[in-house]
Write a protein that holds these residues in place. Structure first.
Motif, PDB file in Angstrom:
ATOM      1  N   PRO A 150       0.798  -1.225   0.000  1.00 47.96           N
ATOM      2  CA  PRO A 150       0.000   0.000   0.000  1.00 47.96           C
ATOM      3  C   PRO A 150       0.830   1.274   0.000  1.00 47.96           C
ATOM      4  N   GLU A 151       2.025   1.254   0.630  1.00 49.49           N
ATOM      5  CA  GLU A 151       2.852   2.451   0.674  1.00 49.49           C
ATOM      6  C   GLU A 151       4.326   2.068   0.725  1.00 49.49           C
ATOM      7  N   VAL A 152       5.193   3.015   0.336  1.00 53.01           N
ATOM      8  CA  VAL A 152       6.633   2.762   0.298  1.00 53.01           C
ATOM      9  C   VAL A 152       7.369   3.986   0.841  1.00 53.01           C
ATOM     10  N   ARG A 153       8.584   3.761   1.270  1.00 54.25           N
ATOM     11  CA  ARG A 153       9.470   4.875   1.622  1.00 54.25           C
ATOM     12  C   ARG A 153      10.243   5.227   0.348  1.00 54.25           C
ATOM     13  N   LEU A 154       9.996   6.386  -0.191  1.00 57.36           N
ATOM     14  CA  LEU A 154      10.505   6.731  -1.505  1.00 57.36           C
ATOM     15  C   LEU A 154      11.805   7.525  -1.431  1.00 57.36           C
ATOM     16  N   ASP A 181       0.985   7.057  -5.665  1.00 58.78           N
ATOM     17  CA  ASP A 181       1.707   8.319  -5.865  1.00 58.78           C
ATOM     18  C   ASP A 181       3.144   8.062  -6.325  1.00 58.78           C
ATOM     19  N   ALA A 182       3.765   7.025  -5.770  1.00 58.70           N
ATOM     20  CA  ALA A 182       5.147   6.695  -6.156  1.00 58.70           C
ATOM     21  C   ALA A 182       5.207   6.294  -7.628  1.00 58.70           C
ATOM     22  N   LEU A 183       4.248   5.498  -8.066  1.00 63.12           N
ATOM     23  CA  LEU A 183       4.204   5.081  -9.470  1.00 63.12           C
ATOM     24  C   LEU A 183       3.939   6.271 -10.387  1.00 63.12           C
ATOM     25  N   LEU A 243       4.809   9.434  -9.768  1.00 61.58           N
ATOM     26  CA  LEU A 243       6.041  10.229  -9.819  1.00 61.58           C
ATOM     27  C   LEU A 243       7.065   9.585 -10.764  1.00 61.58           C
ATOM     28  N   ALA A 244       7.131   8.258 -10.729  1.00 60.41           N
ATOM     29  CA  ALA A 244       8.064   7.547 -11.618  1.00 60.41           C
ATOM     30  C   ALA A 244       7.680   7.763 -13.075  1.00 60.41           C
ATOM     31  N   GLN A 245       6.380   7.686 -13.364  1.00 60.65           N
ATOM     32  CA  GLN A 245       5.908   7.860 -14.735  1.00 60.65           C
ATOM     33  C   GLN A 245       6.158   9.285 -15.217  1.00 60.65           C
ATOM     34  N   GLU A 246       5.917  10.264 -14.356  1.00 60.46           N
ATOM     35  CA  GLU A 246       6.131  11.657 -14.733  1.00 60.46           C
ATOM     36  C   GLU A 246       7.604  11.956 -15.003  1.00 60.46           C
ATOM     37  N   ALA A 247       8.489  11.282 -14.270  1.00 63.16           N
ATOM     38  CA  ALA A 247       9.928  11.499 -14.444  1.00 63.16           C
ATOM     39  C   ALA A 247      10.525  10.578 -15.501  1.00 63.16           C
ATOM     40  N   ASP A 248       9.693   9.746 -16.142  1.00 57.82           N
ATOM     41  CA  ASP A 248      10.140   8.774 -17.141  1.00 57.82           C
ATOM     42  C   ASP A 248      11.208   7.855 -16.547  1.00 57.82           C
ATOM     43  N   LEU A 249      10.959   7.414 -15.295  1.00 58.61           N
ATOM     44  CA  LEU A 249      11.873   6.522 -14.595  1.00 58.61           C
ATOM     45  C   LEU A 249      11.108   5.303 -14.097  1.00 58.61           C
ATOM     46  N   ASP A 250      11.831   4.369 -13.495  1.00 60.95           N
ATOM     47  CA  ASP A 250      11.220   3.172 -12.913  1.00 60.95           C
ATOM     48  C   ASP A 250      11.178   3.313 -11.403  1.00 60.95           C
ATOM     49  N   LEU A 251      10.200   2.676 -10.798  1.00 59.03           N
ATOM     50  CA  LEU A 251      10.133   2.571  -9.345  1.00 59.03           C
ATOM     51  C   LEU A 251      10.710   1.213  -8.982  1.00 59.03           C
ATOM     52  N   VAL A 252      11.840   1.212  -8.278  1.00 61.03           N
ATOM     53  CA  VAL A 252      12.565  -0.031  -8.002  1.00 61.03           C
ATOM     54  C   VAL A 252      12.620  -0.262  -6.494  1.00 61.03           C
ATOM     55  N   GLU A 253      12.232  -1.458  -6.072  1.00 62.93           N
ATOM     56  CA  GLU A 253      12.275  -1.823  -4.650  1.00 62.93           C
ATOM     57  C   GLU A 253      13.714  -2.190  -4.285  1.00 62.93           C
ATOM     58  N   ARG A 291      10.117  -1.827   6.559  1.00 62.02           N
ATOM     59  CA  ARG A 291       8.688  -1.576   6.766  1.00 62.02           C
ATOM     60  C   ARG A 291       8.445  -0.082   6.898  1.00 62.02           C
ATOM     61  N   PRO A 292       7.850   0.577   5.888  1.00 65.54           N
ATOM     62  CA  PRO A 292       7.485  -0.001   4.590  1.00 65.54           C
ATOM     63  C   PRO A 292       8.720  -0.204   3.715  1.00 65.54           C
ATOM     64  N   PRO A 293       8.589  -0.991   2.642  1.00 63.95           N
ATOM     65  CA  PRO A 293       9.730  -1.226   1.745  1.00 63.95           C
ATOM     66  C   PRO A 293      10.272   0.090   1.183  1.00 63.95           C
ATOM     67  N   VAL A 294      11.594   0.110   0.970  1.00 64.51           N
ATOM     68  CA  VAL A 294      12.241   1.297   0.399  1.00 64.51           C
ATOM     69  C   VAL A 294      12.302   1.139  -1.113  1.00 64.51           C
ATOM     70  N   CYS A 295      11.826   2.158  -1.824  1.00 67.47           N
ATOM     71  CA  CYS A 295      11.856   2.142  -3.278  1.00 67.47           C
ATOM     72  C   CYS A 295      12.576   3.394  -3.779  1.00 67.47           C
ATOM     73  N   LYS A 296      13.221   3.242  -4.928  1.00 64.97           N
ATOM     74  CA  LYS A 296      13.970   4.363  -5.489  1.00 64.97           C
ATOM     75  C   LYS A 296      13.557   4.612  -6.930  1.00 64.97           C
ATOM     76  N   LEU A 297      13.534   5.885  -7.305  1.00 66.61           N
ATOM     77  CA  LEU A 297      13.272   6.252  -8.693  1.00 66.61           C
ATOM     78  C   LEU A 297      14.590   6.182  -9.459  1.00 66.61           C
ATOM     79  N   MET A 298      14.631   5.378 -10.522  1.00 65.58           N
ATOM     80  CA  MET A 298      15.866   5.239 -11.299  1.00 65.58           C
ATOM     81  C   MET A 298      15.554   4.713 -12.694  1.00 65.58           C
TER      82      MET A 298
END
Length: 204
Positions: A24-28, A43-45, A47-57, A63-70
């Motif tokens: 349901p949520e991630v630490r971005l 929201d994370a997805l 932001l990734a789409q707007e930046a033309d990047l991927d959301l990677v766990e 807890r919550p899982p950490v994800c990064k835009l890259m």
């Protein structure tokens, strides 16, 4: 119950990306390492789409899982390149072997010392072996002194990584080049092979 078709299937080591992240949520974390905070997965997805990047766990156990835009494709390519470079450097690290007799004559010693110096100058380690025969085995101090002399004579190029030790009828010492001396390529290194049975090489 596991279906027969799934038995023995390899476990994927790839991180989950984009729509495969089912929480349901991630630490971005932003693309430059900046902390965005805890956000909803939608929201994370976005932001990734707007930046033309991927959301990677990157930390699934958090807890919550950490994800990064890259750019995940670029990240995988660079990781593979680093792995190949690391393997190539390992393959270039070789140990040369130079064999001597405890009662070696001065001229022969100078020749063997030259081989050792060249190996070290090309960034290779050198395993120096003193071979004792017959009554020479009762005089190990001759081999020890010879190895000490050799180490002193090539001290500008390398240092004693493994002190002299008895190994059956032989006494062995390992010399390593100083850190500022870089290994040469495999093609260049082939020129260093000394003909005859007194010098060998082995992959480390």
């Amino acid at each position: 119950m596991t279906s027969p078709s799934n038995r023995g299937a390899p476990v994927s080591t790839e991180p989950r990306i984009n729509d495969r992240i089912r929480v349901p949520e991630v630490r971005l974390v932003g693309p430059n390492g900046e902390q965005v905070g805890i956000v909803r997965i939608e929201d994370a997805l976005r932001l990734a789409q707007e930046a033309d990047l991927d959301l990677v766990e990157v930390a699934a156990q958090a807890r919550p899982p950490v994800c990064k835009l890259m750019d995940y494709g670029k990240f995988k390519y660079e990781t593979a390149q680093k792995a190949r470079e690391s393997r190539r450097n390992q393959q270039l690290t070789v140990i040369k072997e130079q064999k001597l007799r405890p009662k070696i004559d001065p001229h022969d010693y100078q020749t063997k010392k030259g081989h050792v110096a060249r190996f070290l100058s090309h960034g290779n380690k050198v395993k120096v072996t003193i071979m004792f025969r017959g009554r020479e085995q009762s005089r190990p101090e001759l081999g020890y002194r010879l190895l000490q002399k050799l180490a002193e004579d090539v001290a500008e190029l390398g240092f004693v990584e493994s002190n002299p030790k008895q190994d059956g009828r032989n006494m062995i010492m390992v010399l390593a080049p100083h850190k500022n001396i870089k290994p040469r390529s495999v093609k260049q290194d082939q020129d260093d092979v000394v003909e005859g049975d007194d010098a060998t090489e082995a992959a480390e």
